[in-house]
Design a protein around this motif. Structure first.
Motif, PDB file in Angstrom:
ATOM      1  N   ALA A  22      27.639  60.841  51.467  1.00 23.75           N
ATOM      2  CA  ALA A  22      27.667  59.601  52.242  1.00 23.75           C
ATOM      3  C   ALA A  22      28.624  58.580  51.636  1.00 23.75           C
ATOM      4  CB  ALA A  22      26.256  59.013  52.333  1.00 23.75           C
ATOM      5  N   SER A  26      32.383  60.583  53.173  1.00 20.90           N
ATOM      6  CA  SER A  26      32.578  59.914  54.463  1.00 20.90           C
ATOM      7  C   SER A  26      33.982  59.322  54.587  1.00 20.90           C
ATOM      8  CB  SER A  26      31.521  58.829  54.664  1.00 20.90           C
ATOM      9  OG  SER A  26      31.544  57.902  53.597  1.00 20.90           O
ATOM     10  N   TYR A  62      28.731  51.767  60.395  1.00 21.11           N
ATOM     11  CA  TYR A  62      28.873  52.305  59.034  1.00 21.11           C
ATOM     12  C   TYR A  62      29.910  51.560  58.205  1.00 21.11           C
ATOM     13  CZ  TYR A  62      26.125  56.026  61.090  1.00 21.11           C
ATOM     14  OH  TYR A  62      25.143  56.714  61.742  1.00 21.11           O
ATOM     15  N   GLY A  74      32.628  51.550  53.860  1.00 18.91           N
ATOM     16  CA  GLY A  74      31.987  52.712  54.477  1.00 18.91           C
ATOM     17  C   GLY A  74      31.121  53.476  53.490  1.00 18.91           C
ATOM     18  N   ALA A  77      27.936  51.523  52.853  1.00 12.63           N
ATOM     19  CA  ALA A  77      27.052  51.650  54.016  1.00 12.63           C
ATOM     20  C   ALA A  77      26.339  53.002  53.977  1.00 12.63           C
ATOM     21  CB  ALA A  77      27.856  51.501  55.316  1.00 12.63           C
ATOM     22  N   GLY A  78      27.081  54.047  53.609  1.00 13.07           N
ATOM     23  CA  GLY A  78      26.480  55.372  53.528  1.00 13.07           C
ATOM     24  C   GLY A  78      25.400  55.451  52.465  1.00 13.07           C
TER      25      GLY A  78
ATOM     26  N   PHE B  51      21.063  62.439  57.048  1.00 18.84           N
ATOM     27  CA  PHE B  51      21.761  61.176  57.326  1.00 18.84           C
ATOM     28  C   PHE B  51      23.178  61.226  56.770  1.00 18.84           C
ATOM     29  CE2 PHE B  51      23.411  57.111  56.115  1.00 18.84           C
ATOM     30  CZ  PHE B  51      23.190  56.320  57.226  1.00 18.84           C
ATOM     31  N   ALA B  52      23.301  61.660  55.509  1.00 20.22           N
ATOM     32  CA  ALA B  52      24.617  61.708  54.864  1.00 20.22           C
ATOM     33  C   ALA B  52      25.538  62.678  55.598  1.00 20.22           C
ATOM     34  CB  ALA B  52      24.457  62.123  53.402  1.00 20.22           C
ATOM     35  N   ALA B  53      25.020  63.861  55.893  1.00 15.88           N
ATOM     36  CA  ALA B  53      25.856  64.889  56.523  1.00 15.88           C
ATOM     37  C   ALA B  53      26.306  64.451  57.918  1.00 15.88           C
ATOM     38  CB  ALA B  53      25.089  66.209  56.604  1.00 15.88           C
ATOM     39  N   MET B  55      27.289  61.666  58.731  1.00 13.07           N
ATOM     40  CA  MET B  55      28.435  60.749  58.627  1.00 13.07           C
ATOM     41  C   MET B  55      29.757  61.508  58.607  1.00 13.07           C
ATOM     42  SD  MET B  55      27.286  57.832  55.889  1.00 13.07           S
ATOM     43  CE  MET B  55      28.792  56.861  56.117  1.00 13.07           C
ATOM     44  N   ILE B  56      29.683  62.820  58.337  1.00 13.53           N
ATOM     45  CA  ILE B  56      30.908  63.595  58.167  1.00 13.53           C
ATOM     46  C   ILE B  56      31.296  64.253  59.477  1.00 13.53           C
ATOM     47  CG2 ILE B  56      32.092  65.311  56.757  1.00 13.53           C
ATOM     48  CD1 ILE B  56      30.967  63.026  55.127  1.00 13.53           C
ATOM     49  N   ASN B  57      32.099  63.555  60.252  1.00 13.53           N
ATOM     50  CA  ASN B  57      32.627  64.156  61.479  1.00 13.53           C
ATOM     51  C   ASN B  57      33.771  65.093  61.115  1.00 13.53           C
ATOM     52  OD1 ASN B  57      31.126  61.795  62.597  1.00 13.53           O
ATOM     53  ND2 ASN B  57      31.998  62.584  64.508  1.00 13.53           N
ATOM     54  N   LEU B  97      19.986  50.082  61.985  1.00 12.79           N
ATOM     55  CA  LEU B  97      20.855  49.483  60.974  1.00 12.79           C
ATOM     56  C   LEU B  97      22.335  49.659  61.288  1.00 12.79           C
ATOM     57  CD1 LEU B  97      19.160  50.319  57.541  1.00 12.79           C
ATOM     58  CD2 LEU B  97      19.064  48.213  58.872  1.00 12.79           C
ATOM     59  N   PHE B  98      22.699  50.801  61.861  1.00 14.38           N
ATOM     60  CA  PHE B  98      24.116  51.137  61.957  1.00 14.38           C
ATOM     61  C   PHE B  98      24.661  51.104  63.390  1.00 14.38           C
ATOM     62  CE2 PHE B  98      22.456  52.898  58.060  1.00 14.38           C
ATOM     63  CZ  PHE B  98      23.409  52.510  57.137  1.00 14.38           C
TER      64      PHE B  98
END
Lengths: 112, 233
Positions: A22, A26, A62, A74, A77-78, B51-53, B55-57, B97-98
């Motif tokens: 994150a 990211s 984000y 970013g 935020a992550g 959640f973290a994963a 974020m990875i587009n 939140l986002f």
């Protein structure tokens, strides 16, 4: 009782990986529209999307409001998101969990 | 696949909200059987990882990206009911939140990614695990196929909702073709990530993987904190 040491190792390693994904991974995420957004653009219903009521959140999209650098903003935020998710989901599952061990799951482990 | 506010009309959003709330209520009861002192922290961590994963587009085609949903992965790791709870928390944090996924669409997103993706992913996993060899490879193939299928099926579920309550006047067939096409590609990424993460956890702690419980030999089970009742078999 307390988690065996190796389980703690897995938990700490997993948390570190999540924070790195994150917080740093990211930076390298594609900024192209996702499958649904792209479909909406192509087929012509993208314009029906409306801003979320939380669109003015300091963490919206984000990034942390007021922080200049894209990467720091970013990444932070992550990290915040991972932490909040961990606390909420971990708290919920700790609340829901089975406490009486004498009704442990059946040996076949179907559990569902 | 986070649906924003506005794509679906109010009645459809309310209906998916009711479905999602019902699903979460059932999951709260079901998750009790899956969670104990050992697995509850792992479930929290799995949600944080999802959640973290998410974020990875990753790029899937010209000008299009996708990211892990994580429903199948979470269900195999910590159990399907717990997975519904984990996915719901992730989607709630993202929406509140986002601003990722609409607030009025939270029920829709929970239905698609919390219920449909988890249900299809885990259902497929269980079906395949029953016929595949009882090996680490069998578990990974079953999970990979489940993860792959969960994405286009969730996309089709959105198309179904769009057909019922889409605000825009767009032919449903056009939307279906575009949605399924791109999400077949995203599903491949879902499968790759799911197999990689599940393989890593299986390597270090196979005993903590809910979906691999059927692989455990009695000798392995005996190492766990002993249940009070004796095994009658």
């Amino acid at each position: 009782m307390s988690a065996p040491r190796r389980a703690r190792g897995l938990l700490l390693t997993g948390l570190l990986v999540a924070l790195l994904v994150a917080g740093v991974g990211s930076w390298y995420a594609s900024s192209s529209p996702d499958g649904l957004e792209r479909t909406a653009q192509r087929t012509g219903f993208a314009a029906t999307a409306r801003d979320s009521a939380t669109a003015d959140s300091p963490l919206a999209d984000y990034s942390v409001a007021g922080l200049g650098s894209d990467r720091i903003s970013g990444g932070l935020a992550g990290v915040i998101g991972v932490t909040v998710t961990l606390v909420l989901a971990g708290g919920l599952t700790m609340l829901v969990r089975r406490r009486d061990r004498d009704r442990d799951r059946d040996p076949a482990g179907s559990g569902d | 696949m986070h649906v924003p506010d506005g794509f679906l009309d109010a009645p459809t959003s309310v209906a998916t909200g009711v479905v999602a709330a019902g699903g979460v209520a059932v999951a709260l009861r079901g998750a009790r059987r899956e969670l104990d002192e050992r697995t509850a922290p792992l479930a929290g961590l799995t949600a944080a990882f999802v959640f973290a994963a998410q974020m990875i587009n990753f790029p899937v085609a010209a000008g299009t990206s996708g990211h892990l949903i994580g429903g199948a992965l979470t269900a195999v790791l910590v159990g399907p009911w717990t997975a519904v709870l984990c996915m719901t928390v992730v989607l709630l944090v993202q929406a509140v939140l986002f601003a990722d996924g609409g607030l009025t669409a939270l029920g829709t997103n929970t239905t698609l990614m919390g219920l449909v993706a988890v249900g299809v992913g885990y259902g497929t996993f269980r079906l395949l695990a029953a016929v595949l060899p009882r090996t680490r490879g069998g578990v990974l193939v079953a999970a990979g196929v489940g993860a792959f299928l969960s994405v286009p099926v969730a996309a089709l579920a959105f198309v179904g909702l769009f057909a019922v309550g889409g605000v825009a006047d767009v032919p449903v067939g056009t939307v279906a073709a575009a949605m399924v096409g791109v999400h077949l590609l995203i599903g491949l990424g879902e499968a790759v990530i799911t197999v990689a993460v599940l393989g890593a956890v299986l390597t270090v702690r196979p005993d903590l993987v809910h979906g691999a419980a059927y692989l455990r030999r009695p000798a392995d089970l005996a190492r766990r904190p002993a249940p009070v009742e004796t095994d009658s078999r």
